[in-house]
Design a protein around this motif. Structure first.
Motif, PDB file in Angstrom:
ATOM      1  N   VAL A  10      69.751  40.411  55.949  1.00 11.07           N
ATOM      2  CA  VAL A  10      70.536  39.427  56.392  1.00 11.07           C
ATOM      3  C   VAL A  10      69.527  38.153  56.191  1.00 11.07           C
ATOM      4  O   VAL A  10      68.563  38.143  57.089  1.00 11.07           O
ATOM      5  N   PHE A  11      69.850  37.001  55.506  1.00  9.79           N
ATOM      6  CA  PHE A  11      68.991  36.122  55.310  1.00  9.79           C
ATOM      7  C   PHE A  11      69.362  34.948  56.540  1.00  9.79           C
ATOM      8  O   PHE A  11      70.401  34.959  57.064  1.00  9.79           O
ATOM      9  N   GLN A  12      68.306  33.958  56.599  1.00 11.72           N
ATOM     10  CA  GLN A  12      68.620  32.812  57.730  1.00 11.72           C
ATOM     11  C   GLN A  12      69.463  31.803  57.131  1.00 11.72           C
ATOM     12  O   GLN A  12      70.007  31.122  58.019  1.00 11.72           O
ATOM     13  N   ARG A  71      79.840  31.561  58.550  1.00  7.33           N
ATOM     14  CA  ARG A  71      79.095  32.096  57.233  1.00  7.33           C
ATOM     15  C   ARG A  71      78.030  33.146  57.662  1.00  7.33           C
ATOM     16  O   ARG A  71      77.870  34.270  56.894  1.00  7.33           O
ATOM     17  N   GLN A  72      77.428  32.926  58.824  1.00 11.07           N
ATOM     18  CA  GLN A  72      76.460  34.058  59.098  1.00 11.07           C
ATOM     19  C   GLN A  72      77.288  35.470  59.484  1.00 11.07           C
ATOM     20  O   GLN A  72      76.556  36.328  58.996  1.00 11.07           O
ATOM     21  N   ARG A  73      78.283  35.550  60.052  1.00 11.79           N
ATOM     22  CA  ARG A  73      79.263  36.535  60.129  1.00 11.79           C
ATOM     23  C   ARG A  73      79.465  37.302  58.792  1.00 11.79           C
ATOM     24  O   ARG A  73      79.380  38.594  58.779  1.00 11.79           O
ATOM     25  N   LEU A  74      79.714  36.395  57.921  1.00 12.89           N
ATOM     26  CA  LEU A  74      80.077  36.923  56.558  1.00 12.89           C
ATOM     27  C   LEU A  74      78.677  37.510  55.931  1.00 12.89           C
ATOM     28  O   LEU A  74      78.825  38.660  55.310  1.00 12.89           O
ATOM     29  N   ALA A 124      75.816  42.572  54.513  1.00 11.67           N
ATOM     30  CA  ALA A 124      74.834  43.496  54.667  1.00 11.67           C
ATOM     31  C   ALA A 124      75.179  44.810  55.086  1.00 11.67           C
ATOM     32  O   ALA A 124      74.422  45.888  54.869  1.00 11.67           O
ATOM     33  N   VAL A 125      76.340  44.951  56.137  1.00 13.03           N
ATOM     34  CA  VAL A 125      76.643  46.298  56.432  1.00 13.03           C
ATOM     35  C   VAL A 125      77.728  47.195  56.015  1.00 13.03           C
ATOM     36  O   VAL A 125      78.127  48.098  56.361  1.00 13.03           O
ATOM     37  N   ILE A 161      67.621  44.700  57.835  1.00  9.43           N
ATOM     38  CA  ILE A 161      66.400  43.532  58.164  1.00  9.43           C
ATOM     39  C   ILE A 161      67.196  42.351  58.477  1.00  9.43           C
ATOM     40  O   ILE A 161      67.888  41.897  57.501  1.00  9.43           O
ATOM     41  N   ALA A 162      66.961  41.754  59.518  1.00 10.60           N
ATOM     42  CA  ALA A 162      67.600  40.330  60.002  1.00 10.60           C
ATOM     43  C   ALA A 162      66.586  39.338  59.890  1.00 10.60           C
ATOM     44  O   ALA A 162      65.848  39.528  60.909  1.00 10.60           O
TER      45      ALA A 162
END
Length: 337
Positions: free
Chosen positions: A107-109, A172-175, A180-181, A189-190
């Motif tokens: 998961v990218f920032q 967007r972060q939830r998406l 990722a999962v 990796i977050a």
């Protein structure tokens, strides 16, 4: 020749991720510099390990090395990265593609740049199911909608037709987390997953990661410089400085009794230690430039305990108690202080 074989399932009791002696060199206009120097750690399924340190200490470079997304100017020059028992550094491009999603994910920032701006989010979430599981377009779309529902996107069937710019930063972060999962990876990796989000949304995102990790029994590597996040969410911590690991161990023990001066300085800089009318506590000085890493201890220029041996000899990580290491010539002295 590099293999493209998909890694075998993890053996019983084996860590989901094992990194040993990882070195990454970076080519710059002024020459080649070492950005990651001998980094090593491991994490088991269901556990959270935090990579902690100031910006530029090598945390993200380590993560990108693990998932095979280094910039062309960077190169892994030594070490091993075993996921589910197989060294992923020996895999070719085809093997890496098979690995991404079902076994290892990130998961990218910056969610806005990580998502494709010209495709509806539902189509992006459906793609892993079609590529890796061979689902039909309709079935993959249903899986994408269910995934959006699971990560808390309201009206997921309707919003699946929306584009990334039509979502808030938190959504967007939830998406990104959903992507990722999607395929139940062994290791997630977050990388600074709550950057630029307000405090309330940060807490929601971290709670979502914890819930998904528990449900899917993933190993989670959390990259951050936020001490509070590490204290609340991680089981173990790896403290990095100037591309080197300076201390490792269970979070509760490391935070209660740091055995490296850099770890202690980070903990002492927490605002709750501030005194009204006095400057906020901070670590004095700045990390060294990669082109000017000292031959001795990498922290010597900022360390209040530095002595002649720190200039001459780089300390190796040694045992500092059960499941703990510290790379300091005077870690026992610090423990008694």
């Amino acid at each position: 020749m590099k293999s493209s074989t998909l890694p075998a399932p993890a053996a019983t009791g084996r860590p989901a991720l094992e990194v040993e002696g990882l070195c990454v060199d970076l080519r710059t206009p002024s020459g080649t510099v070492r950005a990651v120097d001998g980094v090593g750690f491991s994490v088991r399924r269901g556990r959270t390990l935090a990579l902690l340190g100031e910006s530029g200490c090598g945390k993200s470079m380590t993560a990108l090395s693990i998932v095979g997304l280094l910039d062309p100017m960077a190169e892994v020059t030594n070490g091993s990265v075993r996921v589910s028992g197989t060294d992923v550094l020996t895999l070719g491009e085809a093997g890496r593609r098979k690995l991404a999603g079902p076994v290892l994910s990130i998961v990218f920032q910056d969610a806005l740049t990580a998502l494709n701006p010209v495709q509806p989010v539902g189509r992006q979430l459906a793609e892993p199911f079609r590529i890796h599981r061979g689902l039909s377009r309709r079935r993959a779309a249903e899986e994408a909608v269910e995934l959006m529902r699971r990560v808390g996107i309201p009206e997921p069937r309707l919003r699946a037709r929306s584009y990334p710019h039509q979502f808030s930063g938190g959504m967007r972060q939830r998406l990104l987390i959903a992507m990722a999962v999607a395929l139940d990876p062994d290791v997630l990796i977050a990388d600074e997953p709550t950057t630029a989000l307000d405090v309330t949304v940060q807490a929601q995102i971290m709670r979502l990661l914890r819930d998904l990790q528990t449900e899917r029994d993933m190993a989670l590597v959390l990259i951050t410089h936020d001490l509070a996040v590490v204290a609340q969410r991680a089981d173990d911590v790896v403290v990095m400085y100037a591309g080197n690991v300076v201390e490792t161990g269970p979070v509760a023990e490391v935070f209660a009794r740091p055995r490296h001066p850099y770890t202690k300085a980070l903990l002492d800089s927490v605002p709750e230690h501030a005194v009204r009318g006095r400057p906020l506590p901070s670590v004095p000085g700045s990390p060294p430039e990669l082109s000017a890493i000292p031959s001795g201890c990498v922290f010597q220029a900022r360390c209040p305990m530095a002595r002649d041996i720190c200039v001459r000899e780089r300390p190796r990580p040694v045992s500092a108690g059960a499941a703990r290491t510290a790379a300091c010539h005077f870690s026992e002295e610090l423990d008694r202080a």
